[in-house]
Design an enzyme around this catalytic site. Structure first.
Site, PDB file in Angstrom:
ATOM      1  N   VAL A  76       0.864  -1.194   0.000  1.00 50.66           N
ATOM      2  CA  VAL A  76       0.000   0.000   0.000  1.00 50.66           C
ATOM      3  C   VAL A  76       0.893   1.234   0.000  1.00 50.66           C
ATOM      4  CG1 VAL A  76      -1.870   1.244   1.167  1.00 50.66           C
ATOM      5  CG2 VAL A  76      -1.700  -1.260   1.396  1.00 50.66           C
ATOM      6  N   ALA A 104       0.801   5.192   2.727  1.00 49.43           N
ATOM      7  CA  ALA A 104       0.129   4.499   3.838  1.00 49.43           C
ATOM      8  C   ALA A 104       0.426   5.098   5.205  1.00 49.43           C
ATOM      9  CB  ALA A 104       0.528   3.017   3.828  1.00 49.43           C
ATOM     10  N   GLY A 110      -4.063   9.054   6.589  1.00 51.23           N
ATOM     11  CA  GLY A 110      -5.229   9.262   5.732  1.00 51.23           C
ATOM     12  C   GLY A 110      -5.812   7.984   5.155  1.00 51.23           C
ATOM     13  N   ILE A 111      -6.175   8.047   3.886  1.00 46.88           N
ATOM     14  CA  ILE A 111      -6.843   6.918   3.231  1.00 46.88           C
ATOM     15  C   ILE A 111      -5.926   5.698   3.178  1.00 46.88           C
ATOM     16  CG2 ILE A 111      -7.778   6.119   1.016  1.00 46.88           C
ATOM     17  CD1 ILE A 111      -8.788   9.052   0.586  1.00 46.88           C
ATOM     18  N   ASP A 144       5.743   4.986   2.010  1.00 53.10           N
ATOM     19  CA  ASP A 144       5.433   6.418   2.040  1.00 53.10           C
ATOM     20  C   ASP A 144       6.750   7.179   2.029  1.00 53.10           C
ATOM     21  OD1 ASP A 144       2.548   7.933   3.121  1.00 53.10           O
ATOM     22  OD2 ASP A 144       4.383   9.141   2.962  1.00 53.10           O
ATOM     23  N   ALA A 197      10.014   5.670   0.984  1.00 55.03           N
ATOM     24  CA  ALA A 197      10.490   5.826  -0.390  1.00 55.03           C
ATOM     25  C   ALA A 197       9.577   6.773  -1.158  1.00 55.03           C
ATOM     26  CB  ALA A 197      10.504   4.466  -1.090  1.00 55.03           C
ATOM     27  N   ASP A 198      10.194   7.461  -2.129  1.00 55.90           N
ATOM     28  CA  ASP A 198       9.457   8.380  -3.006  1.00 55.90           C
ATOM     29  C   ASP A 198       9.173   7.636  -4.311  1.00 55.90           C
ATOM     30  OD1 ASP A 198       8.686  10.340  -4.825  1.00 55.90           O
ATOM     31  OD2 ASP A 198      10.080  11.841  -4.039  1.00 55.90           O
ATOM     32  N   TYR A 208      -4.653  18.171 -11.113  1.00 55.44           N
ATOM     33  CA  TYR A 208      -5.136  16.994 -10.367  1.00 55.44           C
ATOM     34  C   TYR A 208      -6.142  16.199 -11.214  1.00 55.44           C
ATOM     35  CZ  TYR A 208      -6.872  14.482  -6.203  1.00 55.44           C
ATOM     36  OH  TYR A 208      -7.219  13.527  -5.273  1.00 55.44           O
ATOM     37  N   SER A 243      -4.335  14.279 -13.839  1.00 52.59           N
ATOM     38  CA  SER A 243      -3.627  13.118 -13.282  1.00 52.59           C
ATOM     39  C   SER A 243      -4.594  11.993 -12.929  1.00 52.59           C
ATOM     40  CB  SER A 243      -2.813  13.522 -12.052  1.00 52.59           C
ATOM     41  OG  SER A 243      -3.649  13.796 -10.938  1.00 52.59           O
TER      42      SER A 243
HETATM   43  N1  LIG Z   1      -8.952  13.179   0.624  1.00 50.63           N
HETATM   44  C1  LIG Z   1      -9.757  13.257  -0.420  1.00 50.63           C
HETATM   45  O1  LIG Z   1     -10.792  13.952  -0.377  1.00 50.63           O
HETATM   46  C2  LIG Z   1      -9.469  12.477  -1.674  1.00 50.63           C
HETATM   47  C3  LIG Z   1     -10.449  12.477  -2.673  1.00 50.63           C
HETATM   48  C4  LIG Z   1     -10.210  11.776  -3.850  1.00 50.63           C
HETATM   49  C5  LIG Z   1      -9.034  11.081  -4.022  1.00 50.63           C
HETATM   50  N2  LIG Z   1      -8.095  11.090  -3.036  1.00 50.63           N
HETATM   51  C6  LIG Z   1      -6.857  10.366  -3.292  1.00 50.63           C
HETATM   52  O2  LIG Z   1      -6.662   9.399  -2.267  1.00 50.63           O
HETATM   53  C7  LIG Z   1      -5.254   9.222  -2.046  1.00 50.63           C
HETATM   54  C8  LIG Z   1      -4.939   9.438  -0.561  1.00 50.63           C
HETATM   55  O3  LIG Z   1      -5.389  10.741  -0.199  1.00 50.63           O
HETATM   56  P1  LIG Z   1      -5.351  11.281   1.316  1.00 50.63           P
HETATM   57  O4  LIG Z   1      -6.484  12.225   1.446  1.00 50.63           O
HETATM   58  O5  LIG Z   1      -5.196  10.166   2.269  1.00 50.63           O
HETATM   59  O6  LIG Z   1      -3.999  12.163   1.230  1.00 50.63           O
HETATM   60  P2  LIG Z   1      -2.906  12.512   2.356  1.00 50.63           P
HETATM   61  O7  LIG Z   1      -2.212  13.722   1.855  1.00 50.63           O
HETATM   62  O8  LIG Z   1      -3.516  12.553   3.711  1.00 50.63           O
HETATM   63  O9  LIG Z   1      -1.931  11.240   2.302  1.00 50.63           O
HETATM   64  C9  LIG Z   1      -1.166  10.987   1.136  1.00 50.63           C
HETATM   65  C10 LIG Z   1       0.084  10.231   1.533  1.00 50.63           C
HETATM   66  O10 LIG Z   1       0.844   9.996   0.313  1.00 50.63           O
HETATM   67  C11 LIG Z   1       2.209  10.230   0.619  1.00 50.63           C
HETATM   68  N3  LIG Z   1       2.924  10.611  -0.610  1.00 50.63           N
HETATM   69  C12 LIG Z   1       2.747  11.737  -1.353  1.00 50.63           C
HETATM   70  N4  LIG Z   1       3.604  11.762  -2.366  1.00 50.63           N
HETATM   71  C13 LIG Z   1       4.357  10.623  -2.279  1.00 50.63           C
HETATM   72  C14 LIG Z   1       5.435  10.114  -3.043  1.00 50.63           C
HETATM   73  N5  LIG Z   1       5.942  10.773  -4.108  1.00 50.63           N
HETATM   74  N6  LIG Z   1       5.981   8.926  -2.670  1.00 50.63           N
HETATM   75  C15 LIG Z   1       5.506   8.258  -1.584  1.00 50.63           C
HETATM   76  N7  LIG Z   1       4.505   8.716  -0.811  1.00 50.63           N
HETATM   77  C16 LIG Z   1       3.931   9.896  -1.159  1.00 50.63           C
HETATM   78  C17 LIG Z   1       2.206  11.368   1.636  1.00 50.63           C
HETATM   79  O11 LIG Z   1       3.428  11.448   2.364  1.00 50.63           O
HETATM   80  C18 LIG Z   1       0.993  11.018   2.484  1.00 50.63           C
HETATM   81  O12 LIG Z   1       1.345  10.220   3.601  1.00 50.63           O
HETATM   82  C19 LIG Z   1      -4.545  10.209  -2.980  1.00 50.63           C
HETATM   83  O13 LIG Z   1      -4.188   9.565  -4.178  1.00 50.63           O
HETATM   84  C20 LIG Z   1      -5.620  11.246  -3.260  1.00 50.63           C
HETATM   85  O14 LIG Z   1      -5.409  11.929  -4.466  1.00 50.63           O
HETATM   86  C21 LIG Z   1      -8.288  11.781  -1.862  1.00 50.63           C
END
Ligand SMILES: NC(=O)c1ccc[n+]([C@@H]2O[C@H](COP(=O)([O-])OP(=O)(O)OC[C@H]3O[C@@H](n4cnc5c(N)ncnc54)[C@H](O)[C@@H]3O)[C@@H](O)[C@H]2O)c1
Length: 232
Positions: free
Chosen positions: A6, A9, A12-13, A31, A50-51, A140, A143
């Site tokens: 995942v 991770a 958040g989600i 993450d 990791a990125d 966004y 993407s």
């Molecule tokens: N929150 C919303 O309303 C929502 C709605 C639609 C889609 N999403 C999508 O759900 C996913 C999770 O969203 P979220 O709200 O939990 O976001 P969040 O910002 O709370 O968490 C995202 C996580 O991704 C990590 N991350 C970002 N860039 C990275 C990279 N280059 N390499 C490794 N890790 C990286 C961050 O460090 C963070 O822990 C995302 O793809 C987001 O676009 C979110």
């Protein structure tokens, strides 16, 4: 227990997905944030800081997968970012950064791991309801629309061995949306037919279901989990 990978991770989600999957998979949590170590420790998972946009990041994830006691059965491409701006104010670097993480990272990790996922396994990608179009989210939306094309193309390319589906969440309470101005958050939530913001657990349930045998005849599909705000 088979392995699930995942991304995003730490919080958040992605964290909610990990919490949902932990009863049926051993977990490899990815993450770029060091908070992933704490999340993984709490769930008894392996962490890879990791990125996903960097070749060395992808190599570190692959090395961890190859070092695990069993191959992956599920990949959840959840890591993502927003960098909102109106189109006439959006710098090209900001446009590219969002596409690079959300679409490029999904592509790079799936390309690296697809051959390692066991037969009958699945990939779930995080798209967004925003792919239908949101003011200030040109980058966004591009993407996340790309993630849907990627999902459909990969579903065909990897069938019948693997299933590939996408979840498109609406507004979900997380650090990502907490960064939005309060008046924008209120306006968006007031337009949700089910009259509440989504929670990370709402999305995690859908991701877990798509990855399960209960969804065994679905591939190339997009499941909108947005309280009914996917039309009108
Ligand atoms: N929150 C919303 O309303 C929502 C709605 C639609 C889609 N999403 C999508 O759900 C996913 C999770 O969203 P979220 O709200 O939990 O976001 P969040 O910002 O709370 O968490 C995202 C996580 O991704 C990590 N991350 C970002 N860039 C990275 C990279 N280059 N390499 C490794 N890790 C990286 C961050 O460090 C963070 O822990 C995302 O793809 C987001 O676009 C979110």
């Amino acid at each position: 227990m088979s392995l699930a990978v995942v991304t995003g991770a730490a919080r958040g989600i992605g964290r909610a997905v990990a919490e949902r999957l932990v009863t049926r998979h051993s977990l490899l949590l990815v993450d770029m944030s060091q908070a992933v170590h704490e999340t993984a420790a709490q769930l008894g998972a392996v962490a890879v800081q990791a990125d996903i946009t960097q070749p060395e990041g992808i190599a570190a994830i692959v090395a961890a997968v190859d070092g695990a006691s069993e191959p992956p059965a599920m990949l959840v491409n959840n890591a993502g970012i927003t960098r909102d701006a109106l189109i006439h104010k959006m710098e090209e670097a900001v446009f590219r950064a969002v596409v690079r993480v959300n679409l490029g990272g999904t592509y790079a990790l799936t390309e690296a791991l697809a051959g390692r996922i066991v037969d009958g396994g699945s990939v779930v990608n995080l798209s967004s309801r925003a792919q239908l179009g949101n003011v200030g989210q040109f980058n966004y939306a591009v993407s996340k629309t790309g993630v849907i094309g990627c999902t459909r193309a990969l579903a065909l390319a990897l069938a019948p061995r693997l299933r590939v589906n996408a979840v498109a969440p609406g507004f979900v309470e997380s650090d990502m949306t907490r960064a939005m101005p309060a008046r924008v958050r209120e306006r968006v939530v007031s337009a949700v037919p089910l009259a509440r913001a989504g929670q990370p657990e709402d999305i995690a349930d859908a991701v877990a279901w798509l990855g399960s045998e209960a969804a065994g005849y679905l591939t190339g599909q997009v499941l909108y989990v947005c309280g009914g705000r996917s039309f009108g």
